[in-house]
Structure formats: C-alpha cells, structure tokens
Write a protein that holds these residues in place. Sequence first.
Motif, mmCIF file in Angstrom:
data_model
loop_
_atom_site.group_PDB
_atom_site.id
_atom_site.type_symbol
_atom_site.label_atom_id
_atom_site.label_comp_id
_atom_site.label_asym_id
_atom_site.label_seq_id
_atom_site.Cartn_x
_atom_site.Cartn_y
_atom_site.Cartn_z
ATOM 1 N N GLU A 1 0.831 -1.212 0.000
ATOM 2 C CA GLU A 1 0.000 0.000 0.000
ATOM 3 C C GLU A 1 0.869 1.268 0.000
ATOM 4 N N ARG A 2 1.943 1.246 0.779
ATOM 5 C CA ARG A 2 2.846 2.401 0.819
ATOM 6 C C ARG A 2 3.554 2.590 -0.525
ATOM 7 N N LEU A 3 3.917 1.480 -1.157
ATOM 8 C CA LEU A 3 4.572 1.554 -2.458
ATOM 9 C C LEU A 3 3.631 2.139 -3.505
ATOM 10 N N VAL A 4 2.373 1.715 -3.466
ATOM 11 C CA VAL A 4 1.382 2.237 -4.422
ATOM 12 C C VAL A 4 1.155 3.726 -4.180
ATOM 13 N N ALA A 5 1.098 4.136 -2.904
ATOM 14 C CA ALA A 5 0.920 5.560 -2.590
ATOM 15 C C ALA A 5 2.077 6.377 -3.163
ATOM 16 N N TRP A 6 3.289 5.855 -3.056
ATOM 17 C CA TRP A 6 4.441 6.552 -3.627
ATOM 18 C C TRP A 6 4.325 6.619 -5.144
ATOM 19 N N ARG A 7 3.956 5.511 -5.772
ATOM 20 C CA ARG A 7 3.831 5.474 -7.235
ATOM 21 C C ARG A 7 2.820 6.503 -7.738
ATOM 22 N N CYS A 8 1.715 6.629 -7.020
ATOM 23 C CA CYS A 8 0.682 7.581 -7.421
ATOM 24 C C CYS A 8 1.150 9.018 -7.249
ATOM 25 N N GLY A 9 1.790 9.291 -6.108
ATOM 26 C CA GLY A 9 2.225 10.655 -5.835
ATOM 27 C C GLY A 9 3.399 11.095 -6.681
ATOM 28 N N ALA A 10 4.391 10.221 -6.827
ATOM 29 C CA ALA A 10 5.614 10.599 -7.529
ATOM 30 C C ALA A 10 5.509 10.455 -9.037
ATOM 31 N N LEU A 11 4.810 9.418 -9.466
ATOM 32 C CA LEU A 11 4.767 9.125 -10.900
ATOM 33 C C LEU A 11 3.418 9.424 -11.542
ATOM 34 N N GLY A 12 2.385 9.653 -10.719
ATOM 35 C CA GLY A 12 1.061 9.900 -11.274
ATOM 36 C C GLY A 12 0.501 8.692 -11.988
ATOM 37 N N LEU A 13 0.613 7.505 -11.348
ATOM 38 C CA LEU A 13 0.180 6.264 -11.991
ATOM 39 C C LEU A 13 -0.750 5.458 -11.091
ATOM 40 N N PRO A 14 -1.945 5.943 -10.821
ATOM 41 C CA PRO A 14 -2.916 5.083 -10.140
ATOM 42 C C PRO A 14 -3.394 4.000 -11.104
ATOM 43 N N TYR A 15 -3.644 2.812 -10.573
ATOM 44 C CA TYR A 15 -4.113 1.700 -11.398
ATOM 45 C C TYR A 15 -5.632 1.578 -11.298
ATOM 46 N N GLY A 16 -6.171 0.701 -12.133
ATOM 47 C CA GLY A 16 -7.619 0.532 -12.195
ATOM 48 C C GLY A 16 -8.260 0.035 -10.920
ATOM 49 N N ASP A 17 -7.496 -0.651 -10.057
ATOM 50 C CA ASP A 17 -8.081 -1.128 -8.807
ATOM 51 C C ASP A 17 -8.214 -0.007 -7.774
ATOM 52 N N GLN A 18 -7.895 1.223 -8.167
ATOM 53 C CA GLN A 18 -8.137 2.391 -7.307
ATOM 54 C C GLN A 18 -9.341 3.195 -7.781
ATOM 55 N N GLY A 19 -9.997 2.706 -8.817
ATOM 56 C CA GLY A 19 -11.119 3.429 -9.390
ATOM 57 C C GLY A 19 -10.649 4.631 -10.182
ATOM 58 N N LEU A 20 -11.501 5.115 -11.059
ATOM 59 C CA LEU A 20 -11.210 6.340 -11.800
ATOM 60 C C LEU A 20 -12.521 7.075 -12.010
ATOM 61 N N LEU A 21 -12.590 8.318 -11.521
ATOM 62 C CA LEU A 21 -13.782 9.163 -11.626
ATOM 63 C C LEU A 21 -13.477 10.290 -12.600
#
Length: 223
Positions: free
Chosen positions: A124-144
């Motif tokens: 979870e911490r790794l994904v949070a970093w990926r989203c914040g630093a790289l702007g790469l949320p995946y589909g399992d985080q939803g998209l609105l």
Amino acid sequence: MASLSAIVPALNEAAGLAATLASLRDGVAEIVVADGGSSDSTAGLAAHSGAKVITSSRGRGAQLADGAAAAGGDWLLFLHADTVLEPGWRKAAARFMADPGNTARAGYFTFSLDDPSPAARRLERLVAWRCGALGLPYGDQGLLIARDHYRRLGGYRAMPLMEDVDLVRRIGRRNLVRLPARAVTSAERWRREGWLMRSARNLLCLALYFLGVPPQALVRIYR
C-alpha cells in the motif's frame, strides 16, 4: 445535479462481485457491468442486483470502453470487480464532481488491501508513492472522470493490458486527484501467487511497457 454511472468490467468474478456492486449501489444512477464472456454466474448475479449487463469482447480495455459507451451518466466511475469502495467514497466523489475545475481532471481512491499482513501494508505504501511521484494510479483504485473529458481524451483503448496506465498518462499527473476514501481490493492474487513474485511481475510489465514492449507481448508475462 450531475448523474454518475459506474462501469465494472468482469470475467468470472461471481465470488466477489456482489460486495463491489453493493458498495456502489446507493451512490450512482446506474451500474454497467461489462462481462467478457464469464463461464460462472457473474452475469446473472449482476443482473439480479439491478445492474445493466452488456456482453463485451474479452479484455479489460475493451470491456471498459464498451461499458462507458453503454453508460448514460454525466460522470463515469470505473472500478474493478474485486474492489470495494468504503462508505465515505460518496461524499468524496460528490465534492469532486461539484467543483467546476475538476471537469478536466480525474479522481482516484486510496489503494488498500483486505489483508492484515505487513506485506499488504508495504505494498500500500509503495502504491501511494507510485501515485504521488509518478502519477500512476491503477484501475483497482477506481477512476472518476467527466464523460466529456473522457471522450476528449479518447477513452479506454482496447488493450489487453496497461489500459489504465495508458489512460492516466493522457490525463496527466497534474490532473489526477486522490480522493479521501479507500478502494479496498481483494488480496487473493497476492496470497496465491506470492507477495514478492506478483509485485515483481507487475513492476516488470510496467517497466517493459515504458520501454516500448507492446501490451500483447506483456500478457504472456503477466499471466
């Protein structure tokens, strides 16, 4: 008020689909389940829950695109079939949609796993970093995203893999907003395949994709 449609791609997801649909039911005008040819009771379960079920060619990119085409909402919420949104998502989504400045942005939820292990928290911490630093949320985080903006961007492409990365790169890191609610995804695949092995494989696929390897070739590695 703007209307919201939820789009859920599914393939043999009967085991967890009911919880996903239940988490969406009171917060959207409609739920569209794009079934990729399930051999279990996925389609029947979705229809019984009140969702609009369409049949799509297999492949998450194609299913997401077909689901969006069948949806009628002013806003679209894309969510994986093994992911449950926590109750607070409705208020977070409503606030996001009410801001006119967000019609050219997209929102995503905080990644969480339904597993108590330290390995889950590290991921979870790794994904949070990926989203914040790289702007790469995946589909399992939803998209609105607003329907009009989705259309301007060209929507999801019929890709067998990396369809979510492809779209968020077109949205752009500065136009992605983390919403203050969790998207809780089943950790079954990590438990079954191994936390390190699955995470390493996902990272390898992402790296190869950025190096130009076509998604069709990545599918063999991913599976």
